[in-house]
Write a protein that holds these residues in place. Structure first.
Motif, mmCIF file in Angstrom:
data_model
loop_
_atom_site.group_PDB
_atom_site.id
_atom_site.type_symbol
_atom_site.label_atom_id
_atom_site.label_comp_id
_atom_site.label_asym_id
_atom_site.label_seq_id
_atom_site.Cartn_x
_atom_site.Cartn_y
_atom_site.Cartn_z
ATOM 1 N N ARG A 66 0.826 -1.208 0.000
ATOM 2 C CA ARG A 66 0.000 0.000 0.000
ATOM 3 C C ARG A 66 0.863 1.262 0.000
ATOM 4 O O ARG A 66 0.340 2.369 -0.163
ATOM 5 C CB ARG A 66 -0.908 0.016 1.235
ATOM 6 C CG ARG A 66 -1.770 -1.214 1.415
ATOM 7 C CD ARG A 66 -2.640 -1.524 0.214
ATOM 8 N NE ARG A 66 -3.585 -0.457 -0.076
ATOM 9 C CZ ARG A 66 -4.452 -0.478 -1.081
ATOM 10 N NH1 ARG A 66 -4.468 -1.522 -1.916
ATOM 11 N NH2 ARG A 66 -5.294 0.526 -1.280
ATOM 12 N N ARG A 72 3.068 3.925 -1.533
ATOM 13 C CA ARG A 72 3.207 4.389 -2.927
ATOM 14 C C ARG A 72 4.666 4.390 -3.390
ATOM 15 O O ARG A 72 4.938 4.213 -4.589
ATOM 16 C CB ARG A 72 2.604 5.783 -3.087
ATOM 17 C CG ARG A 72 3.333 6.908 -2.395
ATOM 18 C CD ARG A 72 2.623 8.242 -2.650
ATOM 19 N NE ARG A 72 3.373 9.370 -2.126
ATOM 20 C CZ ARG A 72 3.329 9.807 -0.884
ATOM 21 N NH1 ARG A 72 2.555 9.186 -0.006
ATOM 22 N NH2 ARG A 72 4.041 10.853 -0.504
ATOM 23 N N VAL A 79 5.299 0.876 -4.481
ATOM 24 C CA VAL A 79 4.604 0.599 -5.747
ATOM 25 C C VAL A 79 5.417 1.120 -6.932
ATOM 26 O O VAL A 79 5.566 0.434 -7.954
ATOM 27 C CB VAL A 79 3.199 1.220 -5.744
ATOM 28 C CG1 VAL A 79 2.529 1.031 -7.111
ATOM 29 C CG2 VAL A 79 2.331 0.599 -4.662
ATOM 30 N N SER A 123 -7.088 -5.623 -8.538
ATOM 31 C CA SER A 123 -6.851 -4.342 -7.860
ATOM 32 C C SER A 123 -5.368 -3.972 -7.895
ATOM 33 O O SER A 123 -5.020 -2.792 -8.059
ATOM 34 C CB SER A 123 -7.333 -4.411 -6.412
ATOM 35 O OG SER A 123 -6.666 -5.442 -5.698
ATOM 36 N N ASP A 124 -4.497 -4.964 -7.762
ATOM 37 C CA ASP A 124 -3.059 -4.686 -7.810
ATOM 38 C C ASP A 124 -2.638 -4.224 -9.202
ATOM 39 O O ASP A 124 -1.866 -3.264 -9.345
ATOM 40 C CB ASP A 124 -2.269 -5.943 -7.425
ATOM 41 C CG ASP A 124 -2.323 -6.229 -5.935
ATOM 42 O OD1 ASP A 124 -2.786 -5.340 -5.176
ATOM 43 O OD2 ASP A 124 -1.922 -7.335 -5.518
ATOM 44 N N SER A 142 -4.501 -2.802 -11.450
ATOM 45 C CA SER A 142 -5.073 -1.471 -11.690
ATOM 46 C C SER A 142 -4.230 -0.390 -11.041
ATOM 47 O O SER A 142 -3.969 0.670 -11.633
ATOM 48 C CB SER A 142 -6.507 -1.412 -11.147
ATOM 49 O OG SER A 142 -7.326 -2.367 -11.779
ATOM 50 N N ARG A 143 -3.785 -0.647 -9.809
ATOM 51 C CA ARG A 143 -2.953 0.326 -9.115
ATOM 52 C C ARG A 143 -1.610 0.500 -9.813
ATOM 53 O O ARG A 143 -1.076 1.607 -9.903
ATOM 54 C CB ARG A 143 -2.743 -0.090 -7.661
ATOM 55 C CG ARG A 143 -4.015 0.007 -6.822
ATOM 56 C CD ARG A 143 -3.769 -0.361 -5.373
ATOM 57 N NE ARG A 143 -2.880 0.572 -4.734
ATOM 58 C CZ ARG A 143 -1.799 0.238 -4.037
ATOM 59 N NH1 ARG A 143 -1.464 -1.048 -3.906
ATOM 60 N NH2 ARG A 143 -1.035 1.147 -3.474
ATOM 61 N N LEU A 156 -2.195 2.797 -12.784
ATOM 62 C CA LEU A 156 -2.443 4.184 -12.372
ATOM 63 C C LEU A 156 -1.161 4.853 -11.887
ATOM 64 O O LEU A 156 -0.880 6.009 -12.230
ATOM 65 C CB LEU A 156 -3.517 4.223 -11.280
ATOM 66 C CG LEU A 156 -4.940 3.891 -11.730
ATOM 67 C CD1 LEU A 156 -5.886 3.839 -10.531
ATOM 68 C CD2 LEU A 156 -5.430 4.938 -12.731
ATOM 69 N N PHE A 157 -0.372 4.139 -11.114
ATOM 70 C CA PHE A 157 0.875 4.714 -10.618
ATOM 71 C C PHE A 157 1.880 4.899 -11.750
ATOM 72 O O PHE A 157 2.657 5.864 -11.740
ATOM 73 C CB PHE A 157 1.458 3.843 -9.510
ATOM 74 C CG PHE A 157 0.925 4.171 -8.141
ATOM 75 C CD1 PHE A 157 1.553 5.110 -7.343
ATOM 76 C CD2 PHE A 157 -0.215 3.548 -7.665
ATOM 77 C CE1 PHE A 157 1.060 5.424 -6.085
ATOM 78 C CE2 PHE A 157 -0.718 3.852 -6.409
ATOM 79 C CZ PHE A 157 -0.081 4.793 -5.611
#
Length: 481
Positions: free
Chosen positions: A221, A223, A226, A420-421, A423-424, A427-428
């Motif tokens: 979680r 950032r 990520v 969900s992973d 997608s993140r 986006l990042f």
């Protein structure tokens, strides 16, 4: 003058973008090809009489939090014959005591056979062997840095190939089978002297009993973590896979690489007092290959995964990235005679120039570009439309490449199975240009200036987070590395 510089920068950005696009296409095709391999092929490698035994070298400096889990994971990997050698490089925490107690170590007395590496090393204080695991050894030595620790491990090792691993890393069960496959299946007359595998990020996943369970890969979680996941995907799946296809690979990660010991000994072992010991050795091996007129190759395999912990705050990440860029500078400067030298073939004409002009000087050129646009705008000597196009391309091409790397992970490896992973990650990757890339550019530029000023190499500091590697630390707090 400013206008001329701006046009040159536009050409540079276009050329870099085109080069990365070519790497992406090559990597995508190669990843598709490798993803079709079946597990039974790896089982053939596991049981083949041609599969050589391995020495696994684990240099450790203040790794009391994760060293036990890492060692356990190595002892249970799928491989027919291997030894694990943990080299304690003068740790000031409880690394030595934890290893001796957890694995019932006893000190070896008498004469020890060394492999013959001529590189001098720091004194060895003791060599231990586990009573529970006869193939587990522990070397306690005075501090000399990671390269020095690896040289001691090479000298002590008894097998023809060795694996270098970081002390906080754990492997997938089949990682060594997969990374050895090109060596075992090399064609007649072809010699593979080094192979490298992918390094995954453990933050966000729980590693229990030294292993990350199948399907248990989870995205942190945090950032900052990520963004590092995206960076690693881009560096390994796109950069290294694309370069490896044509034997242009200059980096085999120090966190996970296999080397033929005889070649490393002939090359002189790991260079001490350098930050980028992994890259420097690989460049030296390429140099030796060309000087011997050999056809030996260094390859990268995407599927084997070594899991490691990465920084979770900007302070530690900053130190790491400036250190990495100093290491890049040191490696390239030491072998500067190879730059555009036809004697070294495509390594001297393509690979070295790529790392110099794009990887090393990239942050310098990028900052210069922004400065030219700003100065030119106020002096009214820059075409505003060109300036806007240049700015957009410089900002966005990195994000687009990062999104492409995420696509490669989805197409070929499927390590991150949660929607969900993924997608993140997308986006990042899209947001990279607006906060993470500028930070990396500034820090890499800082590392470049540090290298020019002659700042000395060090291991740096990496504070471990309790629990990530699936082991509780001792009661006393660990010393930061």
């Amino acid at each position: 003058m400013v206008s001329w510089l701006t046009q040159g920068l536009i050409f540079y950005v276009v050329a870099v973008t085109a080069f990365y696009f070519v790497l992406f296409v090559i990597a995508a095709r190669q990843l598709r090809k490798e993803s079709g391999l079946q597990l039974i092929q790896y089982e053939d490698v596991l049981h083949s009489t041609f599969t050589p035994p391995l020495s696994i070298l684990v240099p450790a400096f203040n790794e009391e939090t994760g060293i036990v889990a890492s060692t356990r994971s190595l002892l249970s990997i799928h491989y027919q014959e291997f030894e694990v050698i943990v080299i304690n490089d003068g740790s000031t925490d409880q690394t030595r005591d934890v290893m001796i107690n957890e694995f019932a170590m006893v000190e070896l007395k008498g004469k020890v056979q060394w492999s013959g590496l001529q590189q001098p090393t720091q004194p060895v204080k003791g060599i231990y062997r586990s009573m529970r695991h006869p193939n587990l050894f522990f070397i306690d030595k005075e501090n000399g840095g990671k390269s020095d620790a690896l040289n001691v491990g090479i000298n002590f090792s008894k097998y023809p190939y060795f694996v270098s691993l970081d002390g906080d890393s754990v492997l997938d069960m089949d990682a060594l089978i997969k990374v050895m496959k090109p060596i075992v299946e090399a064609r007649p007359g072809e010699e593979i002297i080094a192979t490298g595998g992918s390094v995954g990020i453990a933050n966000g996943s729980q590693i229990s009993s030294g292993h990350l369970a199948a399907g248990a890969v989870a995205l942190s979680r945090n950032r900052i973590v990520v963004m590092q996941v995206i960076e690693y995907l881009r560096a390994f799946l796109m950069g290294r896979m694309g370069l490896s296809k044509y034997n242009l690979l200059l980096i085999v990660s120090g966190a996970f690489g296999v080397f033929k010991k005889s070649w490393v000994i002939e090359a002189g072992g790991y260079e001490v007092n350098t930050v980028g010991e992994d890259m420097e050795l690989v460049v030296r091996l390429h140099r030796l290959v060309k000087e011997k007129k050999s056809k030996a190759r260094i390859v990268y395999i995407s599927d084997p995964v070594c899991w490691t912990e990465v920084p979770e705050n900007l302070k530690v990440l900053h130190r790491q990235r400036t250190r990495w860029h100093r290491g890049l500078f040191e490696s390239l400067w030491k072998h500067k005679k190879m730059f555009l030298n036809p004697r070294y073939g495509t390594i001297g004409l393509i690979s070295i120039p790529y790392f110099v002009l794009i990887e090393l000087l990239g942050p310098v050129v990028e900052l210069l570009g922004y400065l030219c646009i700003l100065v030119g705008y106020f002096l009214d000597v820059v075409n505003v439309q060109y300036a806007i196009i240049l700015s957009i391309v410089m900002l966005l091409y990195g994000s687009l490449l990062s999104m492409g790397a995420v696509l490669l992970e989805e197409w070929g490896l499927h390590k991150y199975s949660r929607l969900s992973d993924m997608s993140r990650l997308f986006l990042f990757a899209l947001s990279e240009a607006f906060w993470y890339r500028p930070l990396m550019t500034l820090w890499r530029f800082e590392g470049f200036l540090q290298a020019l000023s002659g700042k000395r190499a060090d291991w740096g500091e990496m504070t471990r987070k309790s629990g990530i590697m699936g082991v509780k630390p001792p009661n006393n707090p660990p010393v930061a590395k």
